[in-house]
Design a protein around this motif. Structure first.
Motif, PDB file in Angstrom:
ATOM      1  N   ALA A  20      49.685  27.864  24.438  1.00  0.00           N
ATOM      2  CA  ALA A  20      49.295  27.601  25.828  1.00  0.00           C
ATOM      3  C   ALA A  20      50.309  28.189  26.806  1.00  0.00           C
ATOM      4  N   GLN A  21      51.585  28.041  26.489  1.00  0.00           N
ATOM      5  CA  GLN A  21      52.631  28.565  27.380  1.00  0.00           C
ATOM      6  C   GLN A  21      52.619  30.090  27.408  1.00  0.00           C
ATOM      7  N   ASN A  22      52.387  30.715  26.255  1.00  0.00           N
ATOM      8  CA  ASN A  22      52.293  32.176  26.207  1.00  0.00           C
ATOM      9  C   ASN A  22      51.138  32.676  27.061  1.00  0.00           C
ATOM     10  N   ALA A  48      45.548  38.033  28.456  1.00  0.00           N
ATOM     11  CA  ALA A  48      44.912  38.980  29.375  1.00  0.00           C
ATOM     12  C   ALA A  48      43.766  38.321  30.138  1.00  0.00           C
ATOM     13  N   ILE A  49      42.991  37.466  29.452  1.00  0.00           N
ATOM     14  CA  ILE A  49      41.832  36.841  30.089  1.00  0.00           C
ATOM     15  C   ILE A  49      42.241  35.969  31.268  1.00  0.00           C
ATOM     16  N   VAL A  50      43.325  35.209  31.132  1.00  0.00           N
ATOM     17  CA  VAL A  50      43.699  34.270  32.198  1.00  0.00           C
ATOM     18  C   VAL A  50      44.037  34.987  33.504  1.00  0.00           C
ATOM     19  N   ARG A  51      44.376  36.249  33.416  1.00  0.00           N
ATOM     20  CA  ARG A  51      44.698  36.996  34.636  1.00  0.00           C
ATOM     21  C   ARG A  51      43.454  37.372  35.429  1.00  0.00           C
ATOM     22  N   GLY A  52      42.269  37.274  34.801  1.00  0.00           N
ATOM     23  CA  GLY A  52      41.027  37.619  35.486  1.00  0.00           C
ATOM     24  C   GLY A  52      41.013  39.057  35.973  1.00  0.00           C
ATOM     25  N   PRO A  53      41.327  40.034  35.122  1.00  0.00           N
ATOM     26  CA  PRO A  53      41.426  41.427  35.570  1.00  0.00           C
ATOM     27  C   PRO A  53      40.061  42.052  35.818  1.00  0.00           C
ATOM     28  N   LYS A  54      40.074  43.159  36.558  1.00  0.00           N
ATOM     29  CA  LYS A  54      38.858  43.947  36.739  1.00  0.00           C
ATOM     30  C   LYS A  54      38.524  44.717  35.462  1.00  0.00           C
ATOM     31  N   VAL A  55      39.576  45.151  34.759  1.00  0.00           N
ATOM     32  CA  VAL A  55      39.396  45.986  33.568  1.00  0.00           C
ATOM     33  C   VAL A  55      40.354  45.527  32.476  1.00  0.00           C
ATOM     34  N   PHE A  56      39.828  45.381  31.257  1.00  0.00           N
ATOM     35  CA  PHE A  56      40.648  45.105  30.090  1.00  0.00           C
ATOM     36  C   PHE A  56      40.924  46.424  29.371  1.00  0.00           C
ATOM     37  N   GLY A  69      52.285  34.481  32.497  1.00  0.00           N
ATOM     38  CA  GLY A  69      52.171  35.447  33.593  1.00  0.00           C
ATOM     39  C   GLY A  69      51.777  34.787  34.901  1.00  0.00           C
ATOM     40  N   LEU A  70      50.860  33.828  34.839  1.00  0.00           N
ATOM     41  CA  LEU A  70      50.454  33.117  36.053  1.00  0.00           C
ATOM     42  C   LEU A  70      51.601  32.251  36.579  1.00  0.00           C
ATOM     43  N   LYS A  71      52.353  31.656  35.641  1.00  0.00           N
ATOM     44  CA  LYS A  71      53.496  30.834  36.057  1.00  0.00           C
ATOM     45  C   LYS A  71      54.533  31.669  36.792  1.00  0.00           C
ATOM     46  N   MET A  72      54.789  32.887  36.296  1.00  0.00           N
ATOM     47  CA  MET A  72      55.773  33.757  36.942  1.00  0.00           C
ATOM     48  C   MET A  72      55.315  34.186  38.324  1.00  0.00           C
ATOM     49  N   ASN A  73      54.009  34.245  38.515  1.00  0.00           N
ATOM     50  CA  ASN A  73      53.473  34.591  39.841  1.00  0.00           C
ATOM     51  C   ASN A  73      53.232  33.368  40.715  1.00  0.00           C
TER      52      ASN A  73
END
Length: 351
Positions: free
Chosen positions: A93-95, A147-155, A99-103
């Motif tokens: 979960a932390q991994n 990668a999914i948690v970032r909600g990107p436009k492109v994977f 990225g969201l936590k750092m932002n």
């Protein structure tokens, strides 16, 4: 709307050009696979889209926004690498949420996004484990979840299954294909394995030496290759090739006794050609001069390796089981309607 559009994109490393004027339009929500042999430029092209390699010339658009000179973090992409790059001291979960936590995203938002990614990837029982307690396939799913948690436009996937064993590769191919169907995101996937490309892609881009050889659906490339390279690269086992020459409007080969008779304006008298023959369209007969070198009995199908009277090698797909050690001779017949003809010098398809 285009998910990703490349316009005359080139890449130079000093005086050496490795990507030559690539034009490509990947539709939003499409699963596009870059495939080709090692060193063809597929990973370099992916890294250019990600912003990890500078574009020497041309333009890159993501969802109609010019990102050619944008920083990687500003492009709306998320990349999954061959190596999982997980933090060993953090839980799953932390991994996934790091990225969201750092932002500085709110904790409630991070928890919600991690929970949704975990649901999609079936990671709920593993959220409190650390990477050392996970299998290779589970670690790769965590990397995809990050990668999914970032909600990107492109994977972007750079050979993500290379470190997995054969069984896990099949399992993860299915997982990634299911993920694409569920979240309907634009995905670009790099692999040297044409089986991965054929089984996962909506669109395949075949690359060789920094140039695009052909773009199309998997079955377009299998059924209608533009040149010898694509014909030989797409399909497993690979297409057979034998040398021939046009005589009296027909292609004569040393491998087969009977000429291959098919009308075509491109089959000019005296022209040297290579004849492409898929293993599954060749038929074995009891009598003939093709030497059986070995047979690969796989249960429902057998791949028979032969040497033609001309010395050329062929593979024939059959449902019959033969002695794996080979020995003896057989005949081989071919329907000319299923043969492909390529110019012997240029490799271009003669239609």
């Amino acid at each position: 709307m285009s998910g990703v559009q490349l316009t005359s994109v080139t890449k130079d490393f000093g005086p050496v050009r490795v990507i030559y004027g690539v034009d490509l339009d990947i539709k939003q929500g499409e699963f596009c696979v870059f495939v080709g042999p090692s060193g063809c430029g597929k990973s370099t092209l992916l890294r250019m889209i990600a912003g990890l390699e500078e574009t020497s010339d041309g333009q890159i658009h993501i969802e109609d926004e010019d990102v050619t000179d944008a920083e990687p973090a500003d492009r709306g992409v998320a990349m999954v690498f061959q190596t999982y790059a997980l933090y060993p001291h953090m839980t799953v979960a932390q991994n996934m949420g790091f990225g969201l936590k750092m932002n500085r995203h709110p904790k409630t938002e991070i928890s919600a996004k991690v929970a949704e990614a975990s649901r999609i990837l079936k990671l709920d029982p593993l959220l409190d484990r650390k990477p050392a307690a996970l299998s290779g396939g589970q670690r790769q799913r965590v990397a995809i979840g990050r990668a999914i948690v970032r909600g990107p436009k492109v994977f972007l996937f750079d050979e993500p299954l290379s470190n997995l064993d054969a069984e896990l590769r099949v399992e993860m191919r299915a997982e990634i294909a299911r993920l694409h169907r569920e979240i309907k995101a634009t995905m670009i996937y790099v692999t040297h394995d044409q089986v991965e490309a054929m089984t996962m892609a909506d669109k395949i881009v075949v690359l060789r030496a920094g140039k695009v050889e052909q773009v199309g659906t998997p079955m377009d490339l299998y059924d209608d290759p533009d040149n010898r390279f694509v014909a030989g690269f797409i399909g497993s086992p690979a297409m057979n090739f034998v040398k021939g020459q046009v005589q009296d409007g027909r292609v004569v080969t040393k491998a087969f006794g009977a000429p291959l008779d098919r009308q075509s304006a491109t089959l000019m008298e005296g022209r040297k050609v290579e004849v492409g023959l898929r293993p599954d369209i060749l038929q074995l007969t009891d009598q003939g001069d093709f030497r059986i070198d070995m047979a690969e009995n796989l249960g429902g199908v057998t791949y028979v390796h032969l040497t033609a009277p001309s010395g050329e090698k062929l593979v024939v797909q059959t449902t019959h089981r033969l002695d794996p050690a080979g020995g003896g001779t057989v005949g081989v017949t071919v329907d000319p309607a299923h043969a492909y003809f390529f110019d012997a010098e240029t490799g271009q398809r003669l239609r």
